[in-house]
Every structure is written in C-alpha cells, then in structure tokens.
Enzyme design. Sequence first.
Site, PDB file in Angstrom:
ATOM      1  N   ASN A  44     -10.202  -6.436   8.517  1.00 62.98           N
ATOM      2  CA  ASN A  44      -9.343  -5.344   8.972  1.00 62.98           C
ATOM      3  C   ASN A  44      -9.074  -5.529  10.463  1.00 62.98           C
ATOM      4  O   ASN A  44     -10.001  -5.502  11.281  1.00 62.98           O
ATOM      5  CB  ASN A  44     -10.016  -3.991   8.712  1.00 62.98           C
ATOM      6  CG  ASN A  44      -9.045  -2.829   8.874  1.00 62.98           C
ATOM      7  OD1 ASN A  44      -8.017  -2.957   9.534  1.00 62.98           O
ATOM      8  ND2 ASN A  44      -9.370  -1.698   8.274  1.00 62.98           N
ATOM      9  N   LYS A  90      -8.215   2.447  -2.580  1.00 63.17           N
ATOM     10  CA  LYS A  90      -8.546   2.429  -1.158  1.00 63.17           C
ATOM     11  C   LYS A  90      -9.194   3.779  -0.835  1.00 63.17           C
ATOM     12  O   LYS A  90      -8.535   4.821  -0.861  1.00 63.17           O
ATOM     13  CB  LYS A  90      -7.271   2.227  -0.348  1.00 63.17           C
ATOM     14  CG  LYS A  90      -7.492   1.897   1.135  1.00 63.17           C
ATOM     15  CD  LYS A  90      -7.583   0.410   1.346  1.00 63.17           C
ATOM     16  CE  LYS A  90      -7.646   0.077   2.834  1.00 63.17           C
ATOM     17  NZ  LYS A  90      -6.325   0.207   3.490  1.00 63.17           N
ATOM     18  N   LYS A 115       0.599   4.935   1.282  1.00 67.74           N
ATOM     19  CA  LYS A 115      -0.173   5.714   2.261  1.00 67.74           C
ATOM     20  C   LYS A 115       0.753   6.744   2.897  1.00 67.74           C
ATOM     21  O   LYS A 115       1.734   6.396   3.536  1.00 67.74           O
ATOM     22  CB  LYS A 115      -0.768   4.776   3.325  1.00 67.74           C
ATOM     23  CG  LYS A 115      -1.510   5.483   4.438  1.00 67.74           C
ATOM     24  CD  LYS A 115      -2.289   4.499   5.312  1.00 67.74           C
ATOM     25  CE  LYS A 115      -1.418   3.511   6.025  1.00 67.74           C
ATOM     26  NZ  LYS A 115      -2.191   2.672   6.983  1.00 67.74           N
ATOM     27  N   GLU A 146      -5.888  -7.512   6.751  1.00 73.57           N
ATOM     28  CA  GLU A 146      -5.419  -6.137   6.572  1.00 73.57           C
ATOM     29  C   GLU A 146      -5.024  -5.509   7.904  1.00 73.57           C
ATOM     30  O   GLU A 146      -5.660  -5.743   8.925  1.00 73.57           O
ATOM     31  CB  GLU A 146      -6.528  -5.272   5.964  1.00 73.57           C
ATOM     32  CG  GLU A 146      -7.219  -5.832   4.744  1.00 73.57           C
ATOM     33  CD  GLU A 146      -8.427  -5.000   4.366  1.00 73.57           C
ATOM     34  OE1 GLU A 146      -8.424  -3.780   4.598  1.00 73.57           O
ATOM     35  OE2 GLU A 146      -9.394  -5.582   3.852  1.00 73.57           O
ATOM     36  N   SER A 147      -3.991  -4.699   7.869  1.00 70.45           N
ATOM     37  CA  SER A 147      -3.569  -3.839   8.990  1.00 70.45           C
ATOM     38  C   SER A 147      -2.848  -4.596  10.100  1.00 70.45           C
ATOM     39  O   SER A 147      -3.234  -5.700  10.484  1.00 70.45           O
ATOM     40  CB  SER A 147      -4.751  -3.081   9.591  1.00 70.45           C
ATOM     41  OG  SER A 147      -5.392  -2.275   8.634  1.00 70.45           O
ATOM     42  N   GLU A 183     -14.445  -4.883   3.224  1.00 69.11           N
ATOM     43  CA  GLU A 183     -13.691  -4.926   4.479  1.00 69.11           C
ATOM     44  C   GLU A 183     -14.643  -5.085   5.660  1.00 69.11           C
ATOM     45  O   GLU A 183     -15.611  -4.344   5.783  1.00 69.11           O
ATOM     46  CB  GLU A 183     -12.899  -3.628   4.601  1.00 69.11           C
ATOM     47  CG  GLU A 183     -12.102  -3.471   5.863  1.00 69.11           C
ATOM     48  CD  GLU A 183     -11.360  -2.147   5.858  1.00 69.11           C
ATOM     49  OE1 GLU A 183     -10.405  -2.017   5.062  1.00 69.11           O
ATOM     50  OE2 GLU A 183     -11.745  -1.249   6.614  1.00 69.11           O
ATOM     51  N   GLU A 197       0.810  -1.224   0.000  1.00 68.14           N
ATOM     52  CA  GLU A 197       0.000   0.000   0.000  1.00 68.14           C
ATOM     53  C   GLU A 197       0.846   1.277   0.000  1.00 68.14           C
ATOM     54  O   GLU A 197       1.879   1.357   0.663  1.00 68.14           O
ATOM     55  CB  GLU A 197      -0.904  -0.004   1.232  1.00 68.14           C
ATOM     56  CG  GLU A 197      -1.905   1.128   1.272  1.00 68.14           C
ATOM     57  CD  GLU A 197      -3.014   0.850   2.265  1.00 68.14           C
ATOM     58  OE1 GLU A 197      -4.057   0.308   1.835  1.00 68.14           O
ATOM     59  OE2 GLU A 197      -2.843   1.145   3.467  1.00 68.14           O
TER      60      GLU A 197
END
Length: 261
Positions: free
Chosen positions: A186, A116, A56, A216-217, A165, A54
């Site tokens: 997430n 995103k 970001k 994710e994350s 998500e 990603e």
Amino acid sequence: MNILDQIIETKKLELELNKKKNSYSNLEKLPGFSRSTISLCQTLYNSNFGIIAEHKRKSPSKSVINEKCLVNKVVEGYTNAGASGISILTDQKYFGGSIDDIVNARKNTKLPILRKEFIIDEYQIIEAKAIGADAILLIASCLKKETIKNLSVCSKKLGMEVLVEIHNLNELDNCLIDSIDIIGVNNRNLKTFEVDIQTSKDLAKFIPKEFIKISESGISTKKEILELKSYGFNGFLMGEKFMKEKNPGKEAFHFINDLKN
C-alpha cells in the site's frame, strides 16, 4: 490516536453488535456461503496488467469521492472494461460501504470480488464468504503475525484467497506464511494518508516470488503501471482514479484500453 487506531476501535464495537444481530449459524445458511469461489490469483496471472478496480464512496483522506453511483452499475462497468477483479469496501462509517454492496456486486459480475475491510476477527471472514466474496484483505499494520496466520488459515479453509497489505519490511516479515496468496504494497501510509508509489518500488525486491505481488493506492497513470510492472508487480488496485468520475466504468474502460495499446 491516529485514524487507523480509530477505525479498529470502531470495528471492535461494530463486531459486538453484528455478532448479536447475526449468528455464525445464520451466516452459514446464506446462499453465498456454499458457492464455489473464483480465483483472484488466477485472473491476475492470466492478465497482462491485472487491474483490480475498486468501489469506494468516500475515505478519511478524501471525504466524499462518489456517493451517487450505484454499485451494480459500477461493477458492470468495471467488468465490461476488462478489469481482472473487483474490490469492494464494506466499512460504513469511514468509507460509506456495506456488506450489501458485495451482495449486489456478486449479482452483476463473474469476476472475483475482494472484500476490502479492516478484518480483525474470524466472524468477518465467515461473513465475507456468506455475502459472496472470493478473497479477503488483511492489513498487516494492525495485526500480529499469529493473528495473520489464524485469520488467513480460516479464509483458506472456506476457499477464499488472502491478500495481505504491507507498508514496510517489518510488516512483510510477519506475513511470509503458506496461507497467504497475495502481498499488496500500500503506497498510502494509513496513519498519515500520505501517498508515494516509491514505497512499492522499494519493497518489491524483498517479496518472495512465490507470492503474487500487487501495488495499491496512488496509481493513476499508464506510466506508473508500466514502471511498477518492471519491478515485478502482477496487479494494481485502483479506486479513486475511477470512482472520482461520473461514470467509473467508462473511465476504467478508457484506462485499460490505453494500457493494452
């Protein structure tokens, strides 16, 4: 009002302005609108680890992460590192992104690009196609089931895949529909921003096998990737792990190479 509610309220105002600036017909005239999309699902299926890297610049939870790296250089680095896909945050106010980031990224990779964004309107989906995205993100915690269905059907008609998500079982129930391709768990609570990969482990067994499953994350180690793979996850969306470094692509290369070995 929590941060997610604030973001959605901001997004509603942005949408009103964007629709006045750039009509649906204008979006449909952009080069990206007519291009054939690249399947994120297929690249995840074909990969042993399915890293979605990603781009970001900042976030509400971490403030500035990396504002100096050029998106084209980051994307080139991720591509050369062996990523399976690229995630680009396009929210400006809270994450420092823009739709131009996808336009520039598209010129520098043949990997599938995930937009995103906090999508609440079909306009954003048409915009995503027009700027060169191959897949979109829908966040179940801020959308009703009917809205998830309508937005995902719109995306599929345009040839883009849909990642929904979730954070809990109630949200999962709202997105078990044919027009969804990927379900992402997430590990970050968008209301408190606390992170726990146990969330992915707890929800994994409830996600039907017909959906591609990603986590994710909060993922930062080889051990976590291997643990989550044992729970059936096909892919892993990672941003801060790479973006906090001076050279995100180089960091991604080392991490993915370590996974392969």
